[in-house]
Write an enzyme that holds these catalytic residues in place. Structure first.
Site, short mmCIF file in Angstrom:
data_model
loop_
_atom_site.label_atom_id
_atom_site.label_comp_id
_atom_site.label_asym_id
_atom_site.label_seq_id
_atom_site.Cartn_x
_atom_site.Cartn_y
_atom_site.Cartn_z
N LYS A 1 0.82 -1.22 0.00
CA LYS A 1 0.00 0.00 0.00
C LYS A 1 0.86 1.27 0.00
CE LYS A 1 -2.45 0.91 3.77
NZ LYS A 1 -1.85 -0.28 4.33
N THR B 1 4.04 1.47 -0.81
CA THR B 1 4.80 1.45 -2.06
C THR B 1 3.95 2.01 -3.20
OG1 THR B 1 6.02 -0.50 -1.30
CG2 THR B 1 6.03 -0.06 -3.67
N ARG C 1 1.96 8.50 6.98
CA ARG C 1 2.23 8.42 8.41
C ARG C 1 3.71 8.18 8.66
NH1 ARG C 1 -1.21 3.56 10.24
NH2 ARG C 1 -0.52 2.87 8.18
N LYS D 1 6.79 -6.47 11.10
CA LYS D 1 6.36 -5.79 9.88
C LYS D 1 7.48 -5.01 9.20
CE LYS D 1 2.65 -2.67 8.32
NZ LYS D 1 3.42 -1.53 7.81
N ALA E 1 -3.91 1.46 12.52
CA ALA E 1 -5.33 1.36 12.15
C ALA E 1 -6.04 0.21 12.86
CB ALA E 1 -5.47 1.19 10.64
N PHE F 1 -3.52 -0.57 7.15
CA PHE F 1 -4.05 -1.93 7.04
C PHE F 1 -5.13 -2.00 5.96
CE2 PHE F 1 -2.33 -2.38 11.50
CZ PHE F 1 -1.27 -3.19 11.11
N PHE G 1 3.58 -8.75 -9.65
CA PHE G 1 4.72 -9.64 -9.42
C PHE G 1 5.01 -10.39 -10.72
CE2 PHE G 1 3.42 -8.75 -5.17
CZ PHE G 1 4.50 -8.99 -4.34
N TRP H 1 7.15 -0.97 -7.70
CA TRP H 1 8.25 -1.51 -6.91
C TRP H 1 9.49 -1.67 -7.79
CZ3 TRP H 1 11.83 -5.32 -6.66
CH2 TRP H 1 12.46 -5.53 -5.42
#
Length: 556
Positions: A71, A73, A94, A105, A273, A301, A381, A409
């Site tokens: 998210k 990224t 954030r 994480k 969140a 999230f 991907f 990415w």
């Protein structure tokens, strides 16, 4: 393949004064923290307050899985893509918490060639905002216990102290403690608790306050305890507000950094969140809207948590009106929701995809309830098959959603151009008729039930006896009109992290409810969610180090 930290460390950053200059910000309107970080001054924010607002773009996601969704990224890459298209955009995100950085994480700077930098600074101490919030929180706790020790003029019932200490680290042994042990001068013995800094009400207040006056007003309303008559005792009653505001004076100002492609990013505040409201600060978002034609922000999230709170808490309080919502998914995560183990997600599997895509379907339905157009993007991907991509595209278009592939990415802004063009086209062609899910006038129980049934898909809600009493008390003392801030596992639409996909027929369990009067919402604890996380058996901290040249390694 290079790691995220290698890519970030090899980046050639511009002095932050140059990034600011392209936005029309002079060096005198910045408060510099070295060459590559700065705070936006109050004077600059005052100067631009009458500028027209740009368009607000929210980035959210399906429920997180071990396969990753990307998210942040996507948010960063989308901002870079806007730059490639010659559009004036600012990203508003954030700040990361140290807890996840050293836990499981990792950091929150994006990934690959869609990152904000300096990555190490951001993921560690940054400009000290979280330390200021921690200090203000714990100053209030110290003043509270000192008041009780020094005669307890306010008649605080020590069995009804609700203010908790905090620290920005995962530390389970601090969840439930006893303070005041020792001799008489060491304080009154009572049970106490710690929460992680991102769950502190001070964090929420900082992120929702418009200015210093609003900050102080909110701080004064914090309920710290109840007296023997059952009446709330506030931070204002304890005369704590001025000193807390002094600690938060600089933390109230948004931070300016840049992406790998020098797109400006305002990074400010960081409530989780799953246990808080999950959005960056109102000040940063509003400032970004005045600085640029487009503000790209995210909510933490999955959309069942972050987006719901972005709409029902942040937009409600701040008067924000999003133009479009970008919903991030990956084929790998959808197959995981279809019951495939992580080790097998790289293998094409249409049956698993068809089974797991119901998670995406529920998030689409939820977001459409707010009247905001939705663009679904697949974070790409190399293992994704053409058949799988085509299936997801058709699935989304059949549900009146726009669709675009994202390759940010691997390719940075260039890999986000298709998504950026789709977002711009959606803003131009589809009108946003944003509205909140529920009205202020509903009872607290009805608000909780509405979120549980309409957003999570629950069949019913079970309120523990303690929660029923707490709700009655909150409504009795005048806070019944507040929105609800649901604390729930991020891994499932339900309150059971093991229920993947689109659970149905389940009961949501509400165990505790308390008011954050300064923030302006009612916190609802469901299932087994914790406001102080713990570390795993193999925390990320094990892999982080500093080499002999002073370079940080292992941070992600």
């Amino acid at each position: 393949m290079k790691t995220d930290i290698q890519i970030a460390q090899e980046a050639i950053m511009e002095p932050i004064t140059e990034v600011a200059a392209r936005l029309g910000i002079t060096p005198d309107e910045l408060e510099l923290y070295g060459k590559y970080k700065a705070k936006i001054s109050d004077e600059y924010m005052e100067k631009i307050k009458d500028n027209p607002d740009g368009k607000l773009i929210l980035v959210t996601a399906i429920n997180p899985t071990p396969a990753g969704e990307g998210k942040t990224t996507t948010s960063v890459g989308l901002g870079q893509a806007f730059g490639k298209l010659g559009k004036k955009a600012v990203i508003a995100l954030r700040e990361p918490s140290l807890g996840p950085c050293f836990g499981i994480k990792g950091g929150a700077a994006g990934g690959g060639y869609a990152q904000v930098v300096p990555m190490e600074d951001l993921n560690l101490h940054f400009t000290g905002d979280f330390h200021a919030i921690t200090s203000a929180n714990n100053l209030l706790a110290a003043l509270l216990d000192n008041h009780i020790q020094q005669g307890n003029e306010l008649q605080i019932d020590t069995r009804q102290v609700v203010w908790k200490r905090c620290m920005d680290m995962n530390d389970r042994v601090l969840r439930n403690i006893v303070v005041g042990l020792g001799n008489k001068l060491d304080g009154v013995v009572r049970e106490d608790h710690f929460v992680i800094t991102v769950a502190s009400e001070i964090m929420a207040i900082l992120c929702l306050a418009d200015d210093m006056k609003d900050l102080k007003d909110r701080l004064s309303r914090i309920v710290v305890a109840y007296n023997y008559a059952g009446e709330p005792v506030t931070a204002g009653d304890l005369k704590a507000v001025g000193a807390m505001a002094a600690l938060l004076k600089d933390a109230l100002k948004p931070n300016l950094i840049q992406t790998l492609e020098h797109t400006p990013a305002l990074i400010h505040g960081g409530p989780f969140a799953n246990i808080a409201h999950g959005c960056n600060s109102v000040r940063a978002t509003k400032t970004a809207l005045k600085m640029a034609d487009y503000c790209i922000t995210e909510a933490g999230f999955g959309a069942d948590l972050g987006a719901e709170k972005f709409y029902d808490i942040k937009c409600r309080m701040a008067g924000l009106k999003p133009a479009v919502t970008v919903l991030v998914a990956t084929i790998r995560a959808l197959k995981y929701n279809g019951g495939i183990p992580k080790a097998e997600l790289s293998t094409p599997n249409m049956d698993a995809l068809k089974k797991g895509i119901v998670n995406l379907e529920k998030h689409i339905e939820n977001l459409q309830k707010y009247g905001v157009p939705v663009v679904v993007t697949l974070n790409s991907f190399v293992t994704d098959s053409e058949e799988e991509i085509a299936f997801v595209r058709q699935f989304c278009e059949d549900r009146n959603c726009e669709f675009a592939l994202s390759e940010v990415w691997a390719k940075g802004g260039e890999g986000g151009i298709a998504l950026a063009e789709k977002v711009l086209e959606t803003i131009e062609k589809k009108e946003s008729n944003f509205h909140v899910l529920y009205e202020d006038e509903l009872s607290i129980k009805d608000k909780i039930t509405k979120v549980a049934k309409e957003i999570y898909g629950a069949e019913s809600v079970n309120f523990a006896p303690a929660a029923i009493k707490q709700i009655a008390q909150i409504e009795k003392i005048g806070y019944g009109n507040f929105p609800v801030c649901m604390a729930k596992t991020q891994y499932s639409l339900s309150d059971d992290p093991a229920l993947l996909g689109r659970p149905e027929g389940f009961e949501l369990n509400v165990r505790e409810v308390y008011v954050s009067a300064g923030a302006g919402f009612v916190v609802v604890l469901t299932g087994a969610v914790m406001t102080m996380p713990g570390l795993s058996k193999q925390p990320a901290a094990y892999g982080i180090d500093v080499d002999n040249d002073g370079k940080i390694v292992g941070l992600f």
